[in-house]
Every structure is written in C-alpha cells, then in structure tokens.
Motif scaffolding. Structure first.
Motif, PDB file in Angstrom:
ATOM      1  N   UNK A 126       0.812  -1.205   0.000  1.00 57.10           N
ATOM      2  CA  UNK A 126       0.000   0.000   0.000  1.00 57.10           C
ATOM      3  C   UNK A 126       0.850   1.262   0.000  1.00 57.10           C
ATOM      4  N   UNK A 127       2.066   1.169   0.531  1.00 58.35           N
ATOM      5  CA  UNK A 127       2.954   2.327   0.574  1.00 58.35           C
ATOM      6  C   UNK A 127       3.303   2.812  -0.835  1.00 58.35           C
ATOM      7  N   UNK A 128       3.333   1.889  -1.816  1.00 60.12           N
ATOM      8  CA  UNK A 128       3.686   2.258  -3.177  1.00 60.12           C
ATOM      9  C   UNK A 128       2.461   2.639  -4.004  1.00 60.12           C
ATOM     10  N   UNK A 129       1.265   2.430  -3.447  1.00 58.62           N
ATOM     11  CA  UNK A 129       0.041   2.781  -4.166  1.00 58.62           C
ATOM     12  C   UNK A 129      -0.540   4.043  -3.562  1.00 58.62           C
ATOM     13  N   UNK A 130      -0.109   5.170  -4.087  1.00 63.92           N
ATOM     14  CA  UNK A 130      -0.484   6.432  -3.453  1.00 63.92           C
ATOM     15  C   UNK A 130      -1.972   6.744  -3.586  1.00 63.92           C
ATOM     16  N   UNK A 131      -2.649   6.111  -4.506  1.00 67.12           N
ATOM     17  CA  UNK A 131      -4.078   6.347  -4.638  1.00 67.12           C
ATOM     18  C   UNK A 131      -4.885   5.474  -3.685  1.00 67.12           C
ATOM     19  N   UNK A 132      -4.220   4.595  -2.961  1.00 69.42           N
ATOM     20  CA  UNK A 132      -4.906   3.671  -2.060  1.00 69.42           C
ATOM     21  C   UNK A 132      -5.537   4.414  -0.894  1.00 69.42           C
ATOM     22  N   UNK A 133      -6.765   4.032  -0.565  1.00 68.57           N
ATOM     23  CA  UNK A 133      -7.456   4.626   0.582  1.00 68.57           C
ATOM     24  C   UNK A 133      -7.866   3.577   1.606  1.00 68.57           C
ATOM     25  N   UNK A 134      -7.586   2.304   1.322  1.00 65.11           N
ATOM     26  CA  UNK A 134      -8.009   1.241   2.239  1.00 65.11           C
ATOM     27  C   UNK A 134      -7.162   1.195   3.493  1.00 65.11           C
ATOM     28  N   UNK A 135      -6.015   1.869   3.472  1.00 67.26           N
ATOM     29  CA  UNK A 135      -5.122   1.815   4.626  1.00 67.26           C
ATOM     30  C   UNK A 135      -5.347   2.986   5.571  1.00 67.26           C
ATOM     31  N   UNK A 136      -6.456   3.679   5.449  1.00 71.03           N
ATOM     32  CA  UNK A 136      -6.728   4.859   6.261  1.00 71.03           C
ATOM     33  C   UNK A 136      -6.799   4.528   7.746  1.00 71.03           C
ATOM     34  N   UNK A 137      -6.399   5.506   8.566  1.00 71.12           N
ATOM     35  CA  UNK A 137      -6.514   5.388  10.022  1.00 71.12           C
ATOM     36  C   UNK A 137      -7.672   6.229  10.553  1.00 71.12           C
ATOM     37  N   UNK A 138      -8.590   6.574   9.657  1.00 75.42           N
ATOM     38  CA  UNK A 138      -9.686   7.468  10.041  1.00 75.42           C
ATOM     39  C   UNK A 138     -10.543   6.884  11.157  1.00 75.42           C
ATOM     40  N   UNK A 139     -10.666   5.552  11.219  1.00 72.22           N
ATOM     41  CA  UNK A 139     -11.521   4.927  12.230  1.00 72.22           C
ATOM     42  C   UNK A 139     -10.723   4.333  13.383  1.00 72.22           C
ATOM     43  N   UNK A 140      -9.392   4.499  13.352  1.00 75.37           N
ATOM     44  CA  UNK A 140      -8.575   3.960  14.431  1.00 75.37           C
ATOM     45  C   UNK A 140      -8.194   5.058  15.425  1.00 75.37           C
ATOM     46  N   UNK A 141      -7.858   4.623  16.625  1.00 66.86           N
ATOM     47  CA  UNK A 141      -7.474   5.550  17.678  1.00 66.86           C
ATOM     48  C   UNK A 141      -6.002   5.911  17.522  1.00 66.86           C
ATOM     49  N   UNK A 142      -5.728   7.188  17.367  1.00 65.98           N
ATOM     50  CA  UNK A 142      -4.366   7.691  17.237  1.00 65.98           C
ATOM     51  C   UNK A 142      -4.228   8.946  18.081  1.00 65.98           C
ATOM     52  N   UNK A 143      -2.977   9.394  18.278  1.00 72.79           N
ATOM     53  CA  UNK A 143      -2.837  10.635  19.041  1.00 72.79           C
ATOM     54  C   UNK A 143      -3.360  11.828  18.244  1.00 72.79           C
ATOM     55  N   UNK A 144      -3.431  11.709  16.907  1.00 73.79           N
ATOM     56  CA  UNK A 144      -4.045  12.787  16.131  1.00 73.79           C
ATOM     57  C   UNK A 144      -5.547  12.850  16.402  1.00 73.79           C
ATOM     58  N   UNK A 145      -6.193  11.672  16.434  1.00 74.93           N
ATOM     59  CA  UNK A 145      -7.624  11.639  16.710  1.00 74.93           C
ATOM     60  C   UNK A 145      -7.917  12.158  18.112  1.00 74.93           C
TER      61      UNK A 145
END
Length: 939
Positions: A126-145
C-alpha cells in the motif's frame, strides 16, 4: 498442438490466481479495536486518592518528521545539525534512538508512531500505491484523533501526502507533496517550509505536523555519503532553529512540545525497507526549554559516537511505538486503544508526585493489558490477588509469563505497606516491557487455509506446465538435467534465510557452471585452436566482470566493487562516461542500420556501394539526434542526481546540461523511441507484404519466409529505453551484455539450452545491477523520468522497468537467440543473395565459401523456426515451469516458516519479489512482450 497451448495458457492464468489467494492469507489486515479511548477507572483510586488525571505538561505539539533521518545524521560527529546538538548540551532537548521495526518504509512507520501498534506487512504494498485509501486510520485511535477530539482541537499538516491518505478530513489546513518524486531535493521541502512562518503566528491549532522528504530523496539518489547530504542536514537544522525560536518567543506557543524524528533510516546504499542497523535506527528528539527540569542529571554530551552494530545506536534506545503513549501523557489525553508502546521513563520526572507517575504508567498498562487479554483469552488477567509462587513456578509460556507479571502489578498495588513509588513504577514497567516484546513478536493472524489453497493452485499450475514440456524433458539430455538440477536446488535454497539474502551467489555460480558446461560440450564437437578465445570462455570472462560490477546482498553490501572504485569516480569519472558514451554509440549505430534499411527500395540492397553509403549516412543522420538527446539526458540527470559521478566532465558541458529540463528531455527521448519504432515497424510491415506477394509467384522456394528484421530493431530500441531507466554507473553493463549476446550467437544453442540461458542471465543481470531480495534495494531514482507529477500507472511502470531492466533485456534477447535473429549468418543472408555470394567469393578459398553457405542454411533454418509456433511455446513452457516452481518454493517456505524469526525481514520481502517476477515480469514481459517480438519476427 492445440491441447498443449491450452494447458500452457491455463497454467499461466493460474499463476496470478495462486499468488492472490496466498497473499490474502499471508498479509491479512490485523484486527483493531475501534473507537477512541477514554479515561477509565483504574481500580485503586481511593487508596491513592486519585480524583483527576495528572496535569499535562504541554498543550500544543509540533511534530516534525524528516524522512530517513538516521540517528547519526543528528547525533554523530559529522552531522550538520549543530543547533539540535546545542539544545542537547543545553538540556533543552532529550535525544533517543528510536527502533523502527521492519518494514522500514513510510506508511507502516507513520502508523506505528501515531497508533503505537505494529503495522501489517501489507502496508509495504500500500505504501507504493499512493491512490490507495483502504489503509486509512480514520476509524482507528491515534494521538491525532485524540488531539482533534479535545476542545478546540485543530490539526494542520504540510509535507508527505501519506498523512493525508492515512488521516482523510483530519486537517484544518494541509498541503501534501508526493513521497515518490525522488528527483526533487529542494522544492519538495521548500513547499513545506513556506507554510511554517505563517502557521507559527496562528493560534488556532494544537498540533502541526511537518514531513520533509528531501533528505530521503538524496539517500535514494546518491546514498548517505552524497555531497548533498550535509547541506540538507544544515537546512533541516535551520528549520528546527526557526521553530524553536518561535516557541521561545511567542506567548501562545510557550507550552508547545517540539518533536523531531525520522520515520526510518537508510542503509549504506541510501535505501530502506529492510532490517539493517542503519534502516532501523532513526533519530528521535524531544525539545522544549521546560525539559531542563528533568535533564539536570542526564548525559548532555553532543555529538557522540554511536554504539551497537553499525554504530547507529546513540543515547538511550526506545521503540518507535513508545511515541504514542509518551505524547498521551505529556499532552494529557488517553493512550490510543491499539497501542503497544511504553511511556518513556525519562519523562516521568516531570511530575513531582509519585502517585501521578504511578497513575500515568498504570493507565498505559491497563490499555496494553486489554490487547494481551484479547490475544490470550484463556488466561487470567483479573485484579484479584492470587498465590503467585504456585501459579508462576516452572516452565511458562509467553502468555502465562505475562499473566504472572500482571499479578505482580496487582499485588504491589494492593499492598498496604509504605513503599517507595519507584518500586511500583518498576513493577509496572516489568509488565509493560514484557508485554510489548511478546505482542510485537506475535505471529500474524495467518489464514492457513488460504496459504495451503494458494500453494496448491501453484502446484496445479506447475503440473500443467510440466505436462506441456513432457515430450521435451522425456528425452534425457545433459541440458535437461542441468535445468532440472537448477530448479530443484533453487527451490531447496528458498527455505534458508541466509541463502535468500545472498541469492545472487547461487545465480552467479550456476551461470558460471553453465558457461563452463557449454565450453566442454562445444569442445567435444569441435576443438577450438585458441581455446582462451572460445565463445564460452569469453562468456565466463565477461560474466566475471559483470558479477563484480555491483556488490549486492546483505552480508557484504558495503564491500568494494567496480562501481565504487576510484577508477570510475572523482577525476576518473571521464572513464565511466567514455564507457557510457560507447554504449549509447553502439545502440545508435545499430539503430542507424535499421533506419537505413527502411530507406532502401524493396527487399534487396541497392546495386552500388555508393548508394549504400548514402543510405547508411541518412540512417545515421536520422538516428543520431535521438542518441545524443538520450546521452545528454543521462548526463544532465546524473549531474543533478549524483554530482560526484561527473567531476571529470568539463564545466562548460555541465553548465549547458544543467539548464536542460529533465522532464522535457526525457519526453523527447521516449517520443523519439516511439516514432522510430513506428517508422521501422510500418516499413517492415510493407516489406513483409511485398515478400509474401513475391512468394506467391515463386512457390515454396520463394521468399515468403519472414525477414525478421523488425525484431532486432525493436530490441535495440528497447535497449535504449532500458538504459534511460538505468542509473548512469550501471549503463556500461549493457555493453558487456551485448558482448555476451554476440558470443552466445556463435554457440548455436538448441531451444532448451536457449531457454535455460535466458533464465540464468535474467536472474544474474537482476542482481548484477545492484538489486537484492530486500525492499530497501528498490530503486526509485528513475521513477519520474518524463513525468511532472504523480500518476500511479506511469510511475509504477517506470519503477518496474528501472528495477527489472537487466532481466527485460535478456528476456527479449532470449527471443532473438531462439529465432536466430542475431546470427551472423542471418546478416549475410539479408544482405547477399546466392548469385552475389558466388561473385564475391571468386578467388576465395573453398573453405570460406562453404562457411558462408553454412551460414545461409542456418538462417533459413532460423526463419523456419520462427514460423513454427511450437518452438516459442516450448520456450514459454520452459520459462513458465521455472517461474511456477520458484513461486511454489517461496510459498511453501513462507507457509512452513511463518513463525520464523526472519519471516517479515527475509521471507515476506522474497514473496513480494516472487509476485513481481511471476506476474509483472513473466506474464508481462516474457510472455507478453516476448510474444509480440516473436510475432513481428515472422513478418
């Protein structure tokens, strides 16, 4: 005939199916706990009188990532980051070496730093597929969230657009840059820095993320010793000073924590993705004048010498995942739910009250314990005091050991005795560090059924391919035995991690053995008087030079080789460019002959030598601009990319090429290649129609057989494209490849021997160009030739071509050898007819005349073989059998060794390479492009 073709087609169709099925079982997404963590009851509030959480020490965060910021780039004696070192000496900065686990590439490392978890190896893809969106952390708990969820929480981000992909919709303001545009050292960072002064004056954000890419790009282009490296470190140091000064002088930034870190490091070649010490040792620095409170008794010496393997360990070593819980404590938010990191002990002493320190660590421990409980559901991790001496005696599993350590936390928290807080702190750390170690090394949740199914499908493909080759292999021959022995031995070696890392040795020695075998067999047929100049001996000699051109593998990656010798560098770089120029000239001369042939009228040559010279001159005139443009592009590219390789070039020439637009010139080269292919292709098609028309009137002995002239022309145009996609220091290898091809034509190899030679030389050339089985050796330096922005299909194609340029060359060269397009006899037959040969041979000795007649007979045989689809089918079957056999071996090794210590650092990268070899190279190049070349050769 039709049945064998159908079986072979089905076998090749099953290759990507098997790989896909196996990959879904081998690289599954790791489950995670959704939602944001909250502050929960700890269970001992009354005893310790906890009525609130410990006071946060900071309310803002500046998180600056410098891509590939290796530890010695900041802390070493040759570092250009003198301001950061002055802060360490002053006590305003606390330095660490942050251990980054493999794979050491940006996306999984950002995930580790923001979630505190261990990312999946699938993120490599996924790191080489810049158009990929399946690896999002939008629903995971992070210090940004967590920071965004706080009252008034606003985030801003400038730099690598990986952050925008991972955190869609998170940022109030953002400006992303492509992480794969590695030709750019300057603008990619200037685009980030230009936003910094304005944002430092804004007071509406509580976290600013900056991700600089220039230093990483320099590493990919020219390595850590590049003359551009120190100036880039000085530039980054200046940005650190600018931000730190603003934090000190602006009131709204007075409680800002400034973190400088690398997402990963780089190896001695400037690449990353593997597990070498340089790759896994990025720098980590926490900065604030408030840190002086806790640094009084710390080691403030800077710069210092590194310790450990490779000298990359400076100061205290922590895990990269420790960043998440440490930021949680310092900025006052709950530890992210999926975190496996441990709060860094140095910062505990910000809190004077020992009970606050205990509370901070206990919150971290409870959060980690939830993940441990989910992993070991049958074990008891409750808060009741039990007989630890009875339960924890004898041999313990890793899960039982963690349960005992948690029981130790429970008992020391329940004790009524007055004890020093540090004893409780130490016991909690005793559990946390063990849990981090066990959970970080726990095997992935493989889908074993899919692993077995994928391997079984590949075995079916192998069986179908073997069935198509059965008539050939049933006739026992020494070539068939050598082929079988190579395949079997290669499959066995895939189960040994050391051999996977040093696979190039297998191919180097096997190829040497094959050339020696050719010498022996050819000598038995006919003794060569000057055996030192025998074609097979010359092949061995060239092979020896090729294998020493680049030192590859893992164990001896930094050992001396030809490329890095003084013979080709510094003031002697003129020698390198002479060889590069000779390579371009060789291809240009060959292309001029192809164009000259298209200018001549009809299928036979002109009647006079004067006209022939004229047409050759016109052909040279037509092709020379393309050759010169391609050479100037490579010189201009290298002058900006690796200036140490052009030091011997005069200043006037360098001054001219520095003003060239790399994108524009590369496009001119690509368009020139396409136009040349079109012109020659149309001409050869028209000539082939003419030959067929003449053949109808002449019967079987007419000239209806294809001339095969377009196949060599395509090969030479492809060669020009391949060297455009190759690093300058490796271009002379193609001159050696061409010499090898010439000597191979003199050996008159049968089809199976041609297939085996193709396999050996595709593999040998891959490693000879500096590639390995590690992700870190992927070359991105030519991925943007002719491209001004990121386009996933174009960049992906150029990345593949630049890394598989050598194998592509030999794959198509194998087609030419198979069809006899490169035979010297073929050239004679195309230029002279029987009558002309008779005239020209007046006065020649009889032996010479017989030799020419033999060459013509060989060329007629070659033409017949081109029209026989069975020859090409057997060639593809031989290539397919080896490809599928290799895939089966790699799948079996990954399945059997899925709990091996090196599964993620050695075997998983090898499987990714097997995917590329099986799908992109075998199906795309060997079958696809090779089929086209074989077809046009029959015109």
């Amino acid at each position: 005939m039709g049945r064998q073709t159908l079986l072979l087609a089905l076998a090749n169709f099953l290759i990507p199916v098997a790989i896909l099925v196996f990959a879904t079982g081998f690289f599954p997404y790791k489950p995670f706990m959704p939602g944001l963590a909250t502050f929960e009851a700890l269970g001992w509030e009354e005893k310790f009188r906890w009525t609130k959480t410990p006071e946060p020490q900071f309310d803002r965060l500046v998180f600056m990532v410098v891509d590939a910021l290796r530890s010695d780039f900041v802390f070493g004696r040759e570092s250009g980051m003198t301001f950061v070192q002055s802060l360490i000496r002053d006590g305003s900065a606390i330095p660490f070496t942050a251990h980054a686990t493999s794979p050491t590439i940006t996306m999984p490392r950002v995930k580790a730093m923001t979630t505190g978890s261990i990312p999946s190896f699938l993120d490599v893809i996924l790191n080489f597929a810049e158009s990929d969106t399946t690896s999002t952390l939008a629903t995971q708990d992070t210090w940004l969230a967590q920071l965004k969820a706080k009252e008034g929480g606003n985030l801003v981000m400038y730099g690598d657009d990986t952050w925008l992909k991972l955190f869609p919709g998170f940022f109030e303001r953002a400006d992303g840059t492509s992480s794969f545009f590695v030709s750019d050292f300057t603008e990619v960072d200037t685009n980030v820095t230009r936003h910094v002064p304005e944002e430092l004056l804004n007071g509406d954000w509580n976290a600013m993320i900056l991700h600089y890419l220039g230093l990483d790009h320099i590493g990919h282009k020219a390595g850590p010793k590049s003359p551009n490296m120190i100036p880039k470190q000085v530039e980054m140091d200046g940005i650190v000073r600018q931000i730190y000064d603003a934090i000190e002088n602006e009131d709204h930034l007075s409680n800002t924590l400034f973190v400088l870190c690398g997402d990963h490091g780089m190896n001695d070649g400037g690449n990353h993705g593997g597990s070498a010490p340089g790759e896994t040792s990025p720098a980590l620095v926490f900065m604030s004048s408030k840190l002086k409170k806790i640094t009084e008794f710390m080691d403030r010496k800077s710069p210092v010498d590194g310790k450990g393997e490779g000298g990359m360990e400076f100061y205290k070593k922590v895990e990269q995942s420790d960043i998440a819980p440490t930021l949680a404590g310092l900025l006052g938010f709950p530890v992210p739910r999926n975190n496996l990191g441990v709060f860094i002990e140095d910062f505990l002493y910000f809190w004077d009250d020992g009970s606050d320190r205990i509370q901070l660590l206990l919150r971290n421990a409870r959060q980690v314990k939830r993940i441990v409980e989910a992993t070991f559901p049958s074990l008891n991790f409750d808060d009741k005091v039990r007989d630890i001496e009875t339960e924890c005696a004898g041999e313990l599993s890793s899960g039982e050991n963690l349960a005992c350590r948690w029981q130790g936390v429970v008992q020391i928290m329940e004790t009524v005795a007055t004890i020093h807080p540090k004893l409780r702190v130490d016991q909690i750390y005793y559990f946390l560090r063990a849990a981090q170690d066990v959970m970080s090394s726990t095997a992935s949740n493989y889908d074993v059924s899919r692993l077995i199914l994928g391997t079984s499908i590949s075995l079916l493909s192998f069986g179908l391919t073997f069935a198509t080759l059965l008539p050939t292999l049933s006739m026992i021959s020494s070539t068939g035995i050598f082929y079988s022995f190579t395949l079997i031995l290669y499959g066995v070696l895939m189960f040994a991690s050391s051999y996977v890392e040093e696979e190039h040795h297998f191919w180097y020695w096997t190829t040497s053995a094959w050339f020696l075998y050719l010498f022996i067999t050819e000598s038995r047929k006919q003794w060569f008087p000057k055996f030192l100049f025998h074609p097979a001996i010359m092949l061995l000699f060239l092979h020896r030079i090729i294998r020493r051109w680049n030192q590859t593998g893992q164990k001896y990656a930094g050992a001396p080789d030809i490329v890095h010798s003084p013979f080709l560098r510094g003031s002697n770089s003129l020698v390198l460019w002479s060889l590069i120029g000779a390579t371009y000239m060789d291809i240009t001369i060959r292309l001029s002959r192809h164009v000259a042939r298209t200018i001549s009228d009809g299928d036979s040559p002109p009647a006079t030598g004067e006209d022939t010279d004229k047409e050759r001159f016109m052909g040279t005139l037509a092709v020379l601009p393309l050759g010169i443009t391609a050479f100037m592009f490579k010189l201009a590219f290298t002058a900006r990319d690796a200036p140490e390789l052009v030091q011997g070039i005069t200043a006037g020439v360098l001054g001219f090429v520095e003003d060239l637009s790399l994108v524009g010139v590369a496009r001119m080269v690509f368009v020139g290649i396409a136009l040349s292919a079109s012109w020659i292709g149309i001409s050869e098609w028209r000539r082939s129609r003419g030959r067929r028309g003449m053949g109808k009137g002449k019967g079987k002995e007419g000239v209806s057989g294809g001339g095969g002239d377009f196949a060599p022309a395509l090969f030479d145009l492809l060669s020009l494209f391949l060297i455009t996609q190759t690093r300058a220091q490796n271009i002379p290898l193609y001159l050696l490849f061409r010499m090898q091809l010439f000597f191979l034509t003199l050996l008159d190899l049968p089809p199976l021997a041609t297939t085996l030679t193709t396999i050996l030389l595709t593999q040998t050339s891959f490693f000879a160009l500096g590639n390995t089985n590690a992700i870190s050796s992927i070359d991105l330096s030519n991925s943007y030739n002719g491209i001004s922005g990121y386009a996933i299909s174009a960049v992906g194609f150029l990345v593949f071509v630049s890394n598989w340029a050598g194998p592509i060359y030999w794959s198509i060269a194998g087609i030419l050898l198979l069809g006899g397009y490169t035979r010297s006899g073929g050239t004679a037959a195309k230029v002279l007819d029987a009558k002309e040969i008779a005239e020209e041979t007046k006065g020649w000795v009889v032996a010479e005349r017989e030799y020419l007649e033999t060459l013509i007979d060989k060329d007629k045989h070659a033409k017949r073989s081109r029209q026989d689809g069975g020859v090409f089918r057997q060639h593809v079957a031989g290539l397919s059998l080896f490809t599928v056999g290799a895939v089966v071996a790699v799948m079996a090794a990954c399945t059997a060794l899925r709990s091996h210590l090196f599964i993620w650092t050695v075997f998983s990268p090898k499987f990714l390479y097997a995917m590329a070899w099986g799908v992109a190279f075998h199906l795309g190049v060997s079958v696809g492009v090779g089929g086209v070349v074989w077809w046009v050769g029959s015109w």
